[in-house]
Scaffold this motif. Structure first.
Motif, PDB file in Angstrom:
ATOM      1  N   LEU A 164       2.530  -4.975   3.256  1.00 38.97           N
ATOM      2  CA  LEU A 164       2.812  -4.818   3.298  1.00 38.97           C
ATOM      3  C   LEU A 164       2.679  -2.672   3.303  1.00 38.97           C
ATOM      4  CD1 LEU A 164       5.911  -5.520   1.158  1.00 38.97           C
ATOM      5  CD2 LEU A 164       5.680  -6.559   3.537  1.00 38.97           C
ATOM      6  N   ALA A 165       2.616  -2.043   4.473  1.00 36.54           N
ATOM      7  CA  ALA A 165       3.063  -0.495   4.774  1.00 36.54           C
ATOM      8  C   ALA A 165       3.710   0.561   4.380  1.00 36.54           C
ATOM      9  CB  ALA A 165       2.006  -0.651   6.016  1.00 36.54           C
ATOM     10  N   ALA A 166       2.850   0.992   3.055  1.00 34.61           N
ATOM     11  CA  ALA A 166       4.529   1.851   3.018  1.00 34.61           C
ATOM     12  C   ALA A 166       3.406   3.595   2.744  1.00 34.61           C
ATOM     13  CB  ALA A 166       5.412   1.095   1.944  1.00 34.61           C
ATOM     14  N   ASP A 167       2.742   3.829   3.267  1.00 36.61           N
ATOM     15  CA  ASP A 167       1.673   4.193   3.322  1.00 36.61           C
ATOM     16  C   ASP A 167       1.772   6.005   2.993  1.00 36.61           C
ATOM     17  OD1 ASP A 167       0.602   3.598   5.004  1.00 36.61           O
ATOM     18  OD2 ASP A 167      -1.518   3.649   3.846  1.00 36.61           O
ATOM     19  N   GLY A 168       3.359   6.094   4.226  1.00 37.39           N
ATOM     20  CA  GLY A 168       2.666   7.335   4.640  1.00 37.39           C
ATOM     21  C   GLY A 168       3.431   7.444   6.490  1.00 37.39           C
ATOM     22  N   ILE A 169       3.852   8.374   6.332  1.00 42.63           N
ATOM     23  CA  ILE A 169       3.283   9.010   8.331  1.00 42.63           C
ATOM     24  C   ILE A 169       1.488   8.913   8.249  1.00 42.63           C
ATOM     25  CG2 ILE A 169       2.795  11.796   7.756  1.00 42.63           C
ATOM     26  CD1 ILE A 169       4.503  11.970  10.750  1.00 42.63           C
ATOM     27  N   HIS A 170       1.050   9.706   7.697  1.00 47.39           N
ATOM     28  CA  HIS A 170      -0.953   9.435   7.210  1.00 47.39           C
ATOM     29  C   HIS A 170      -1.300   8.008   7.396  1.00 47.39           C
ATOM     30  CE1 HIS A 170      -0.625  13.468   9.036  1.00 47.39           C
ATOM     31  NE2 HIS A 170       0.194  13.630   7.695  1.00 47.39           N
ATOM     32  N   SER A 171      -0.779   6.970   7.496  1.00 49.31           N
ATOM     33  CA  SER A 171      -0.737   5.953   6.980  1.00 49.31           C
ATOM     34  C   SER A 171      -2.059   4.780   7.104  1.00 49.31           C
ATOM     35  CB  SER A 171      -0.224   4.407   7.251  1.00 49.31           C
ATOM     36  OG  SER A 171       0.058   3.546   7.014  1.00 49.31           O
ATOM     37  N   ALA A 172      -2.805   4.718   5.961  1.00 49.12           N
ATOM     38  CA  ALA A 172      -4.154   4.399   6.394  1.00 49.12           C
ATOM     39  C   ALA A 172      -3.822   3.083   7.179  1.00 49.12           C
ATOM     40  CB  ALA A 172      -4.730   4.079   5.780  1.00 49.12           C
ATOM     41  N   VAL A 173      -3.110   2.083   6.888  1.00 49.34           N
ATOM     42  CA  VAL A 173      -2.625   0.342   7.373  1.00 49.34           C
ATOM     43  C   VAL A 173      -2.886   0.714   9.175  1.00 49.34           C
ATOM     44  CG1 VAL A 173      -1.511  -1.588   7.558  1.00 49.34           C
ATOM     45  CG2 VAL A 173      -2.000  -0.100   5.241  1.00 49.34           C
ATOM     46  N   ARG A 174      -1.707   1.812   8.590  1.00 54.44           N
ATOM     47  CA  ARG A 174      -1.274   2.097  10.489  1.00 54.44           C
ATOM     48  C   ARG A 174      -2.559   1.905  11.539  1.00 54.44           C
ATOM     49  NH1 ARG A 174       1.652   6.070  10.011  1.00 54.44           N
ATOM     50  NH2 ARG A 174       0.443   7.474  11.443  1.00 54.44           N
ATOM     51  N   LYS A 175      -3.769   3.607  10.759  1.00 53.63           N
ATOM     52  CA  LYS A 175      -4.083   4.200  11.274  1.00 53.63           C
ATOM     53  C   LYS A 175      -5.095   2.513  12.194  1.00 53.63           C
ATOM     54  CE  LYS A 175      -4.821   8.245   9.605  1.00 53.63           C
ATOM     55  NZ  LYS A 175      -4.959   9.352   7.970  1.00 53.63           N
ATOM     56  N   ILE A 176      -5.458   1.738  11.422  1.00 50.24           N
ATOM     57  CA  ILE A 176      -6.870   0.769  11.276  1.00 50.24           C
ATOM     58  C   ILE A 176      -6.178  -0.360  12.321  1.00 50.24           C
ATOM     59  CG2 ILE A 176      -7.503  -1.340   9.929  1.00 50.24           C
ATOM     60  CD1 ILE A 176      -7.919   0.106   7.304  1.00 50.24           C
ATOM     61  N   ILE A 177      -4.524  -0.821  12.064  1.00 49.56           N
ATOM     62  CA  ILE A 177      -3.826  -1.234  13.007  1.00 49.56           C
ATOM     63  C   ILE A 177      -3.680  -1.335  14.576  1.00 49.56           C
ATOM     64  CG2 ILE A 177      -3.755  -3.297  11.256  1.00 49.56           C
ATOM     65  CD1 ILE A 177      -0.983  -2.751  11.365  1.00 49.56           C
ATOM     66  N   LEU A 178      -2.908  -0.003  14.645  1.00 49.66           N
ATOM     67  CA  LEU A 178      -2.617   1.076  15.457  1.00 49.66           C
ATOM     68  C   LEU A 178      -3.308   1.954  15.542  1.00 49.66           C
ATOM     69  CD1 LEU A 178       0.819   0.995  15.389  1.00 49.66           C
ATOM     70  CD2 LEU A 178      -0.451  -0.277  17.356  1.00 49.66           C
ATOM     71  N   ILE A 236       0.649  -1.016  -0.034  1.00 49.65           N
ATOM     72  CA  ILE A 236       0.069  -0.204  -0.327  1.00 49.65           C
ATOM     73  C   ILE A 236       1.067   1.128   0.295  1.00 49.65           C
ATOM     74  CG2 ILE A 236      -1.809   1.105   0.821  1.00 49.65           C
ATOM     75  CD1 ILE A 236      -2.988  -1.397   0.306  1.00 49.65           C
ATOM     76  N   GLY A 237       1.257   1.590  -1.160  1.00 48.77           N
ATOM     77  CA  GLY A 237       1.563   3.706  -1.378  1.00 48.77           C
ATOM     78  C   GLY A 237       2.096   3.602  -2.353  1.00 48.77           C
ATOM     79  N   GLY A 238       2.612   4.300  -3.220  1.00 50.72           N
ATOM     80  CA  GLY A 238       2.961   3.655  -4.271  1.00 50.72           C
ATOM     81  C   GLY A 238       4.383   5.465  -4.462  1.00 50.72           C
ATOM     82  N   GLY A 239       4.644   5.530  -2.771  1.00 52.94           N
ATOM     83  CA  GLY A 239       5.577   6.210  -3.047  1.00 52.94           C
ATOM     84  C   GLY A 239       6.991   6.317  -3.198  1.00 52.94           C
ATOM     85  N   ILE A 240       8.335   6.758  -2.706  1.00 52.15           N
ATOM     86  CA  ILE A 240       9.553   6.109  -2.384  1.00 52.15           C
ATOM     87  C   ILE A 240       9.662   5.003  -2.190  1.00 52.15           C
ATOM     88  CG2 ILE A 240      12.068   6.539  -1.219  1.00 52.15           C
ATOM     89  CD1 ILE A 240      11.079   9.936  -1.820  1.00 52.15           C
ATOM     90  N   ALA A 241       9.196   4.717  -0.097  1.00 50.83           N
ATOM     91  CA  ALA A 241       8.977   3.485   0.269  1.00 50.83           C
ATOM     92  C   ALA A 241       8.487   2.097  -0.606  1.00 50.83           C
ATOM     93  CB  ALA A 241       9.076   3.568   1.602  1.00 50.83           C
ATOM     94  N   GLY A 242       7.560   2.767  -0.691  1.00 49.08           N
ATOM     95  CA  GLY A 242       7.031   0.977  -2.093  1.00 49.08           C
ATOM     96  C   GLY A 242       7.221   0.960  -3.536  1.00 49.08           C
ATOM     97  N   LEU A 243       7.856   1.615  -3.710  1.00 45.55           N
ATOM     98  CA  LEU A 243       8.538   1.695  -5.396  1.00 45.55           C
ATOM     99  C   LEU A 243       9.716   0.907  -4.774  1.00 45.55           C
ATOM    100  CD1 LEU A 243       7.966   4.704  -7.270  1.00 45.55           C
ATOM    101  CD2 LEU A 243       6.433   2.849  -7.599  1.00 45.55           C
ATOM    102  N   THR A 244      10.705   1.555  -4.327  1.00 48.10           N
ATOM    103  CA  THR A 244      11.719   1.100  -3.490  1.00 48.10           C
ATOM    104  C   THR A 244      11.295  -0.905  -2.540  1.00 48.10           C
ATOM    105  OG1 THR A 244      12.345   2.827  -3.247  1.00 48.10           O
ATOM    106  CG2 THR A 244      13.873   1.078  -2.430  1.00 48.10           C
ATOM    107  N   THR A 245      11.041  -0.640  -1.913  1.00 51.91           N
ATOM    108  CA  THR A 245      10.453  -2.256  -1.649  1.00 51.91           C
ATOM    109  C   THR A 245      10.243  -3.094  -3.105  1.00 51.91           C
ATOM    110  OG1 THR A 245       9.313  -0.882   0.663  1.00 51.91           O
ATOM    111  CG2 THR A 245       8.877  -3.658  -0.198  1.00 51.91           C
ATOM    112  N   ALA A 246       9.236  -2.257  -3.613  1.00 51.28           N
ATOM    113  CA  ALA A 246       8.502  -3.869  -4.933  1.00 51.28           C
ATOM    114  C   ALA A 246       9.842  -3.381  -5.700  1.00 51.28           C
ATOM    115  CB  ALA A 246       7.397  -2.731  -5.683  1.00 51.28           C
TER     116      ALA A 246
END
Length: 378
Positions: free
Chosen positions: A150-164, A6-16
């Motif tokens: 893999l949550a790579a959707d930034g400081i306002h992460s939608a994934v993190r908001k759900i699990i934390l 989740i997330g197509g920024g630097i973290a998501g693209l580099t991870t992919a």
């Protein structure tokens, strides 16, 4: 096995890219409806450049960026507070420090993504745990199933908001304006920060005759009035600062300004949650004071792929990643926040003492801290 990022920024693209090179197929779901050349400049320190070298991307990134020869901190009159010669970093840490426009880095990464693996306009709104994995729900009404997320959707992460949901961004105490401007008459190869009573001003050459700058002003609480600041307001704020800062303001236009309050994330106790893993700013967002936000995300990507190659069970990979990354990312987040607090001192007496102390520090003190930050093996 299906892996979703989740997330197509630097973290998501580099991870992919890193996982694809390790033989792991993955799909990227990005909330934005289109990929646009957004943002301003950023620095990639030696640790990030070494990680990019592992992915075969360092030379391409370097061609789009600018090698930095030094990092200097000055007072508002232009007198040196500290100097760091980064031209020797390749010998000491295995790579150069570079500056690059965020959009250029993004394009390099996008060019290396496997075809048909990036899906746009996919804002995650809910995830559902099932016996056979996870079901992801998006704002457009679509869903997709995945085994690992893999949550790579930034400081306002939608994934993190759900699990934390309790892990919310914390304000750093200052607000910031950024832009990239053409400076045909200014030759600069070093990154410079100026600390003064009016605030902090930084300028970094991202390309020949192009300067990325940022201006930070302290504020006890987030203040929406700053949103309406213009170049004229900032000129007035920093009117006593040394050259070439006045020339940079003269090259600036209101529509170029990118404004935001500065936030980070209080260090989390974990990054792995069974089949879910937090990466980059979603798991360890830091203030920009050490220039390590993108760098730590790139480190994450390479280290995760290395671990994935060596483990049979993905959940074990996630736990091992968490064990390796938490101490380092906690260190970076904590040190960066402290650096910002020191840099943003605006009381004249306290600032004078700060400058005297920093000027008196032996070079080996700064070198020790740099070594801990940059001397990373992959």
């Amino acid at each position: 096995m299906k892996v979703v990022i989740i997330g197509g920024g630097i973290a998501g693209l580099t991870t992919a890219i890193s996982l694809q090179q390790a033989g792991v197929s993955c799909a990227i779901y990005e909330a934005a409806p289109a990929i646009k050349p957004l943002g301003a400049g950023l620095t990639l320190a030696a640790n990030a450049m070494k990680a990019l070298a592992k992915l075969g991307l360092a030379e391409e990134v370097l061609a789009q960026g600018n090698v930095l020869t030094a990092f200097n901190i000055l007072d508002e009159k232009g007198k040196i507070i500290t100097q760091t010669n980064s031209s020797v970093f390749r010998a000491q840490y295995g790579a150069d420090n570079i500056a690059i426009h965020r959009a250029n880095l993004h394009q390099v990464l996008l060019s290396r993504i496997a075809p048909d693996t990036l899906y746009l306009n996919k804002q995650l709104v809910r995830l559902e745990k099932q016996n056979s994995g996870l079901l992801l729900h998006f704002s457009d009404g679509s869903t997709t199933k995945t085994d690992y997320l893999l949550a790579a959707d930034g400081i306002h992460s939608a994934v993190r908001k759900i699990i934390l949901p309790e892990a919310t961004p914390r304000y750093a105490g200052y607000t910031c304006w950024r832009a990239v401007v053409d400076m045909p008459n200014v030759v600069q190869t070093e990154a410079i920060e100026t600390w003064g009573q009016a605030g902090r001003f930084g300028m970094v050459p991202v390309a020949p005759n192009k300067i990325y700058y940022f201006a930070c002003i302290s504020a006890p609480q987030p203040d929406s009035a700053f949103k309406n600041f213009t170049v004229t307001d900032l000129v007035q704020q920093f009117k006593e600062y040394h050259r070439p800062i006045p020339e940079i303001w003269r090259q600036s236009h209101n529509e170029q300004l990118i404004w935001n309050d500065i936030y980070d994330l209080k260090p989390l106790p974990q990054l792995a949650f069974g089949t879910i893993l937090l990466l980059g700013d979603a798991g360890h967002a830091t203030t920009p004071n050490l220039g390590q936000g993108a760098c730590q995300a790139i480190e994450d990507a390479v280290i995760l792929a290395n671990l994935w190659r060596n483990n049979n069970r993905v959940e074990d990979t996630f736990l091992q990643f968490e064990k390796m990354r938490l101490p380092r990312t906690h260190f970076v987040t904590t040190q960066s926040r402290r650096a910002g607090q020191i840099a943003q001192i605006q009381n004249p007496f306290t600032a004078k003492i700060r400058n005297l102390v920093l000027r008196a520090l032996p070079a080996r003190f700064l070198e020790k801290n740099l070594k801990k930050l940059l001397d990373v093996q992959f």
